[in-house]
Design an enzyme around this catalytic site. Structure first.
Site, mmCIF file in Angstrom:
data_model
loop_
_atom_site.group_PDB
_atom_site.id
_atom_site.type_symbol
_atom_site.label_atom_id
_atom_site.label_comp_id
_atom_site.label_asym_id
_atom_site.label_seq_id
_atom_site.Cartn_x
_atom_site.Cartn_y
_atom_site.Cartn_z
ATOM 1 C CG HIS A 508 35.375 -30.058 -0.771
ATOM 2 N ND1 HIS A 508 35.927 -28.905 -0.251
ATOM 3 C CD2 HIS A 508 36.262 -30.493 -1.715
ATOM 4 C CE1 HIS A 508 37.074 -28.647 -0.852
ATOM 5 N NE2 HIS A 508 37.302 -29.609 -1.746
ATOM 6 C CD GLU A 509 36.493 -33.890 -3.470
ATOM 7 O OE1 GLU A 509 36.643 -33.632 -4.687
ATOM 8 O OE2 GLU A 509 37.339 -33.565 -2.618
ATOM 9 C CG HIS A 512 36.510 -29.831 -6.535
ATOM 10 N ND1 HIS A 512 37.154 -28.641 -6.797
ATOM 11 C CD2 HIS A 512 37.052 -30.310 -5.385
ATOM 12 C CE1 HIS A 512 38.036 -28.404 -5.833
ATOM 13 N NE2 HIS A 512 37.993 -29.397 -4.970
ATOM 14 C CG HIS A 515 34.596 -25.131 -10.941
ATOM 15 N ND1 HIS A 515 35.711 -24.760 -10.222
ATOM 16 C CD2 HIS A 515 34.433 -24.164 -11.864
ATOM 17 C CE1 HIS A 515 36.178 -23.626 -10.683
ATOM 18 N NE2 HIS A 515 35.417 -23.239 -11.687
#
Length: 721
Positions: A508-509, A512, A515
């Protein structure tokens, strides 16, 4: 997660963003201020851009005494730059107004990014004192820009003539974002109203800072000290050794300390056989920050009223209405409708799970009603019965380094063609932090990435991504990104074995992180994660499901001693068990999200005296008040809502999950894990930042708006057809 230059470089949260030109060094910065340390005069390294690759901070030079002088000079420089823009005698143009603003605040951006990253991940008393002192000054600095009448007049002129300026789509988007942000900050208010906004913003800054610092202090205050090893029955030898080390570090040599994580539910509750100790642990978690100097309840009540007062000044019914106007959801009703449509099915599943667990309590000889501190413990027995799955056995196949290298990095290489190369030559801010350089499919270097995964004193709870340098074509900057987590580190000389939850959080991280690192826009205000709250969690949540992809999990799930691949039968159990306990997981999240929305739906004239009573009333209103399933966060330690940037925005995780589940299902239908899919996702979602509207970006990738079907299947609330 990021903000524009005038909301922005002076953000007091970790998830900050700003606009700056680090390639243009100003004369005042070339001179640099001098600081005194032990009679030696030395230059402040924050005053000039770092000479390291991509301006990565040189942590070997930066000292705490450097921050305040850099903050003060940075604010002074940016105000001078803004005044020059506002008082420019020439008619406003895109170049002399917005481009000039995009290039302002270089020094302030640099010191803000370094300081607030360190204050969250490596705090100490001096940094906490600096944060208290600087927070109201930064709030005032932001107001001095946002509420500058002459500056707004120029931006307003550009906005009203934007379709006649011959701008490309990204430049047009920048005009609209600047204008929207200034109006929402109060640029159209009277001078008297602006003064009121300034006062509210200063108080808000002080309160949110105090809220977070109270929780940091509570980290040590609420450790559960255990006298004997017998009470820790059920924990592994490694966990017991870690508890002994934690107790010794806290001055309780010969005893054991159980640390409390940031959520209501505590992972250790799944293993402890001692019910009395489980209750102590749960109560330490649920009752934190409710007494003495760290009591956050008065802060919570005041923040709710203060935000309502600000919303009213700006012409909105409440803070939720104000906050959601700039999000994908647009209105609070859309959020309440989303959750309302799911509550019956979720509550039904949670109640069914509760009955199964109550039966297990009886089966194990218990003669008591299910309580919150019992759920995780007896749920493990149910899990083992339904899936014959032992969490401690599973962990042996999830060794940290292998998960990172052969799981997370492997997936991103397969999906995007990128590679992470270790950079031990780059200084980091803590020995537990590793630096990497990210190379593109064509072997071009595109970013620096810091991996800070282990829990320690001085780090706030949770997991997050942030940046030390943001991407910008205008400023010719490449990103320097950090991922931060709180994984318990294995004892000295032993491997770190992680839970499957932490495995998915690592994916998940980095979602980010990518991104931020894949951002490919011109203007820093629109770069990377500078998107709406209910879109920013989409690219990260999307990456979670790769953790269970057969090809991926087979590559990293190997026994930490033998290196043997996880047995096919055990792997099948892990995959099948993903829908286990989803009633509980979904309901505890929804309860917190609804609580957040209710706090920010109050009017300015409401006087909330009893925080606990408000919570109970809110949960009852939405039919989610199951005693054994309290909200993931109670108000007194709800950092997202009260201390961070997710006020009236915690719903965003579910909203984003709808996008993520829909996008992941779509990709599986079209070839799955391959570089063609990855490049499409990168180019149409990750690279564009906020240069186009979120739903436009999503439809460009997916071809249509999302449905909730994939989300319900993902959470085990609907059977896959």
């Amino acid at each position: 997660m990021k903000k524009s230059v005038i909301a922005m470089a002076i953000s007091t949260t970790l998830l900050l963003g700003a606009c700056t030109d680090n390639n243009q060094v100003k004369p005042a910065q070339q001179a640099a201020t001098q600081t005194q340390e032990q009679g030696i005069t030395e230059q402040n390294p924050l005053m000039t851009a770092s000479v390291l690759q991509y301006q990565a901070p040189d942590f070997t030079l930066i000292k705490d005494e450097h921050f305040m002088p850099a903050f003060e000079q940075g604010m002074a420089e940016q105000i001078a730059e803004v005044e020059a823009i506002a008082n420019n005698a020439d008619a406003p143009t895109f170049e002399n107004t917005l481009i000039a603003l995009e290039k302002s605040g270089e020094l302030l951006t640099r010191v803000s990014r370094v300081f607030f990253n360190l204050s969250g991940s490596d705090s100490n008393e001096e940094r906490r004192n600096i944060q208290k002192a600087i927070a109201p000054k930064l709030a005032g600095h932001s107001d001095n820009i946002n509420l500058n009448a002459k500056l707004f007049a120029r931006v307003d002129t550009l906005y009203n003539t934007r379709n006649d300026l011959g701008l490309d789509d990204e430049s047009l988007r920048l005009v609209e974002i600047y204008h929207r942000n200034m109006v929402r900050a109060g640029a159209k208010l009277t001078e008297e109203q602006k003064d009121a906004i300034r006062a509210l913003n200063e108080e808000h800054s002080n309160l949110t800072t105090q809220f977070g610092q109270n929780l940091l202090k509570e980290t040590k205050n609420i450790q559960v000290i255990v006298d004997t090893v017998a009470e820790l029955d059920g924990l592994s030898e490694s966990q017991i050794k870690s508890a002994a080390n934690a107790a010794k570090a806290a001055g309780h040599d010969g005893k054991y300390a159980l640390s409390i994580t940031n959520t209501t539910r505590q992972p250790v509750l799944a293993s402890l056989n001692n019910r009395e100790l489980r209750q102590r642990v749960w109560e330490a978690s649920a009752n934190r920050a409710q007494s003495g100097e760290t009591d956050n309840r008065p802060i919570v009540a005041r923040l709710a009223t203060l935000r309502a007062e600000k919303a009213e000044l700006l012409g909105y019914d409440n803070w939720a209405t104000y906050g959601l106007e700039s999000q994908m959801a647009k209105k609070p009703e859309a959020v309440f409708d989303m959750f309302g449509s799911m509550v019956p099915a979720v509550v039904k599943k949670a109640e069914n799970e509760a009955q199964i667990i109550q039966n297990m309590i009886k089966h194990k000889g218990g003669d008591f009603e299910l309580q919150p501190w019992d759920w995780a413990y007896y749920a493990e027995f149910v899990r083992q019965e339904q899936y014959s799955l032992d969490e401690n056995e599973v962990k042996q196949y999830f060794e940290f380094d292998r998960v990172l290298q052969d799981g997370v990095f492997f997936t991103m290489e397969r999906l995007f063609g990128i590679r992470f190369e270790a950079r031990p030559d780059l200084p980091t801010y803590h020995d537990d932090v590793d630096a990497y350089e990210l190379f593109d499919v064509n072997n071009e270097s595109i970013a620096i990435f810091y991996a800070d995964y282990f829990a320690r004193d001085g780090k706030r709870g949770g997991a997050w991504m942030s940046s030390f340098v943001g991407q910008s074509g205008l400023l010719e900057q490449k990103p320097v990104i950090v991922n931060v987590m709180n994984i318990p580190k294995g004892p000295e000389g032993e491997p770190t074995l992680v839970s499957y939850d932490n495995v998915t959080t690592m994916f998940h991280e980095l979602g980010h992180g990518l991104h931020g690192m894949f951002s490919d826009v011109k203007y820093p205000t629109l770069a990377g994660t500078a998107v709406s709250r209910d879109f920013v969690e989409f690219p990260s949540t999307f990456q979670e499901d790769w953790a269970a992809h057969p090809e991926v999990i087979a590559n990293y799930a190997k026994h930490y001693k033998t290196g043997d691949a996880i047995p096919a039968e055990l792997l099948k159990k892990v995959i099948n068990s993903r829908s286990f306990n989803q009633g509980f997981d979904t309901l505890e999240y929804m309860s917190a999200a609804l609580l957040d929305m209710e706090w920010h739906s109050v009017s300015a004239d409401e006087n909330i005296e009893d925080v606990a009573a408000f919570e109970q009333k809110a949960l009852e209103k939405h039919g989610v008040n199951i005693t054994a399933i309290p909200p993931r966060y109670k108000s007194n330690y709800f950092s997202h809502s009260m201390g961070g940037g997710y006020s009236a925005g915690y719903y965003a995780y579910m909203w984003s999950e709808i996008l993520a589940a829909d996008a992941f299902a779509f990709m599986q239908q079209n070839g799955g894990l391959n570089i063609e899919n990855g490049i499409e996702f990168r180019n149409k979602i990750l690279a564009v930042g906020n240069s186009r509207k979120p739903m436009e970006a999503y439809k460009a990738f997916r071809g249509q708006e999302p449905t909730t079907d994939a989300l319900l299947i993902r959470r085990g609330l609907k059977t896959k057809i």
